[in-house]
Structures are given as structure tokens and as C-alpha cells.
Design an enzyme around this catalytic site. Structure first.
Site, short mmCIF file in Angstrom:
data_model
loop_
_atom_site.label_atom_id
_atom_site.label_comp_id
_atom_site.label_asym_id
_atom_site.label_seq_id
_atom_site.Cartn_x
_atom_site.Cartn_y
_atom_site.Cartn_z
N SER A 1 0.72 -0.73 -0.37
CA SER A 1 0.22 -0.08 -0.39
C SER A 1 0.91 1.80 0.04
O SER A 1 2.08 1.55 0.84
CB SER A 1 -0.47 0.24 1.38
OG SER A 1 -1.88 1.14 1.70
N ASP B 1 -5.82 9.95 1.00
CA ASP B 1 -6.82 10.08 1.14
C ASP B 1 -7.74 11.33 0.97
O ASP B 1 -7.41 11.63 2.44
CB ASP B 1 -7.74 9.30 1.28
CG ASP B 1 -7.20 7.39 0.61
OD1 ASP B 1 -6.28 7.46 0.05
OD2 ASP B 1 -7.82 6.70 1.54
N GLU C 1 -9.48 6.16 -8.74
CA GLU C 1 -9.59 6.26 -7.48
C GLU C 1 -9.28 8.14 -7.17
O GLU C 1 -8.06 8.12 -7.26
CB GLU C 1 -8.54 6.64 -6.50
CG GLU C 1 -9.58 4.68 -5.95
CD GLU C 1 -8.54 4.34 -4.75
OE1 GLU C 1 -8.05 4.82 -3.92
OE2 GLU C 1 -8.76 2.18 -4.48
N HIS D 1 -7.94 9.28 -3.79
CA HIS D 1 -5.91 8.87 -3.73
C HIS D 1 -5.02 10.10 -4.26
O HIS D 1 -4.95 9.73 -5.38
CB HIS D 1 -6.19 8.40 -4.08
CG HIS D 1 -4.51 7.32 -3.55
ND1 HIS D 1 -4.52 6.47 -2.24
CD2 HIS D 1 -3.19 7.18 -3.62
CE1 HIS D 1 -3.36 5.93 -1.88
NE2 HIS D 1 -3.07 6.76 -2.92
N HIS E 1 0.10 4.13 0.62
CA HIS E 1 -0.11 4.78 2.36
C HIS E 1 1.45 4.74 3.03
O HIS E 1 0.68 5.53 4.09
CB HIS E 1 -1.60 4.12 2.63
CG HIS E 1 -3.15 5.30 2.05
ND1 HIS E 1 -2.99 6.34 2.45
CD2 HIS E 1 -3.38 4.33 0.96
CE1 HIS E 1 -3.88 6.20 1.92
NE2 HIS E 1 -4.51 5.66 0.77
ZN LIG Z 1 -6.08 6.08 -0.42
#
Ligand SMILES: [Zn+2]
Length: 200
Positions: free
Chosen positions: A114, A123, A172, A175, A116
Site C-alpha cells: 500500500s 485519501d 480513485e 487518492h 499509504h
Molecule cells: Zn488511498
């Protein structure tokens, strides 16, 4: 003069050009050493799953972007920043339960892959919470503002529409990934993902 594609490494943890995706996982146990809470609005939440911290490296541009958006009437708030490996494990498991394996892989990262976890991704949503973490966020004033201006502050829409073959993920619009202003401008101009741009 062309763009210097080797100014920063794309395979080094901590590099703002570090490319993390399904084929390029993080080192096991990676955690940024400079996680900090930015001074921007944060989505209210009851769960402990939301992380407000991001890498200090992205904070000046993040705060500048949110302030500029507010000036234009787009009211942004942070939904989720850094995620630890352990947190990604629990979110991924939840997604498998909800959607099944295949769909879980289209909408979320296997633990250890990920973005993140780098501290460079976030996000972001509207304070109205309209279309929060949904593709229709792209049609909100906040989603439109980000698509138009995020690159000016060094952020890219990391998973654009129609780029699943390159990024591994569905669209997305919420994101964002920080890559610095120079690369973000270049990617905005060329319409390429980091994978495409660097030929990964
Ligand atoms: Zn994300």
C-alpha cells in the site's frame, strides 16, 4: 532541456519519487521516521483505523494546497494518511469479507504494497462528505478542484480513470500521492502514471 528522470531514485524508501505498487512492495516493516499531523481539517471518525499522520516532507505543500482550495471554495479534509502494515492487514481482510478476493484486490492493496504505508499518500474528501471515497467524488467541486490544481502543489491523482493496466487499481479520484511539484507538473502534462513515465 528535457526532464531529468533520474534526479531522484524510484526504488528507494523515503525518495519522493519512490514508486510503490503491486509489483513493487515496501521493505518488510517499513515505517517513515518523520510522521507528523498536518494542520488541515480531518474527517471526524469513530474508528481507530484512520491515520492523520503523513510524512513531514509533504506537509508544507499539503497545507498550502488545502488553503488554496478553501480560497477557491473547495473545502477539503483528510480522510486517511499514513497506514501501518498492521492497519492495512485489517482493512484488506475487511475488503475480502465484503467484496471477495478479486474485487478486494482491485480496490485495495495487499499488506506490504500500500502506498499509504510510504507516508506520501493520502485519501482526501469534501467536508460535505459528498461521494466520500467513491468515484463520483470526481464530480464534486472538491474533486474537480483537485483534478485541476493538485499538481501545482506536487500531488498527483495516483489512480486515474482507465489506467488500471498501469497502476493495478480502479479510478480513485480521492487518492493523492505526493511526488513534488516538478514531477507532478510533468505527469499532469503528459497524462502518464509514474509506471508509464519511468517505464517500469
Ligand atoms: Zn488511498
Amino acid at each position: 532541456l528535457g526532464f531529468n528522470k533520474s534526479l531522484y531514485p524510484t526504488n528507494d524508501p523515503g525518495s519522493i519519487w519512490w514508486v510503490v505498487d503491486k509489483h513493487r512492495p515496501l521493505p518488510p516493516g517499513y515505517e517513515p521516521s518523520d510522521l507528523t499531523i498536518p494542520n488541515i481539517p480531518v474527517r471526524p471518525t469513530k474508528t481507530s483505523l484512520v491515520e492523520r499522520r503523513v510524512s513531514q516532507k509533504i506537509i508544507p505543500d499539503l497545507e498550502a494546497m488545502v488553503a488554496a482550495a478553501a480560497h477557491d471554495g473547495a473545502r477539503l479534509q483528510l480522510a486517511s494518511g499514513y497506514r501501518s502494515y498492521a492497519l492495512q492487514v485489517s482493512m484488506y481482510k475487511q475488503n475480502i469479507k465484503r467484496f471477495g478476493q478479486t474485487e478486494a484486490d482491485n480496490v485495495s492493496a495487499k499488506p506490504g504494497t500500500s502506498e499509504h504505508q510510504t507516508g506520501f499518500a493520502l485519501d482526501i474528501g469534501a467536508m460535505s462528505r459528498e461521494c466520500e471515497v467513491q468515484a463520483c467524488f470526481a464530480g464534486t467541486p472538491e474533486g474537480k478542484w483537485l483534478a485541476e490544481h493538485a499538481y501545482e502543489y506536487g500531488f498527483i491523482i495516483r489512480y486515474p480513470e482507465g489506467k488500471r493496466a498501469a497502476t493495478g487499481y480502479d479510478f480513485e479520484p480521492w487518492h493523492l500521492r505526493y511526488v513534488g511539484r516538478d514531477l507532478a507538473a510533468e505527469l499532469h502534462l503528459t497524462g502518464q502514471t509514474p509506471e508509464e513515465f519511468f517505464g517500469l
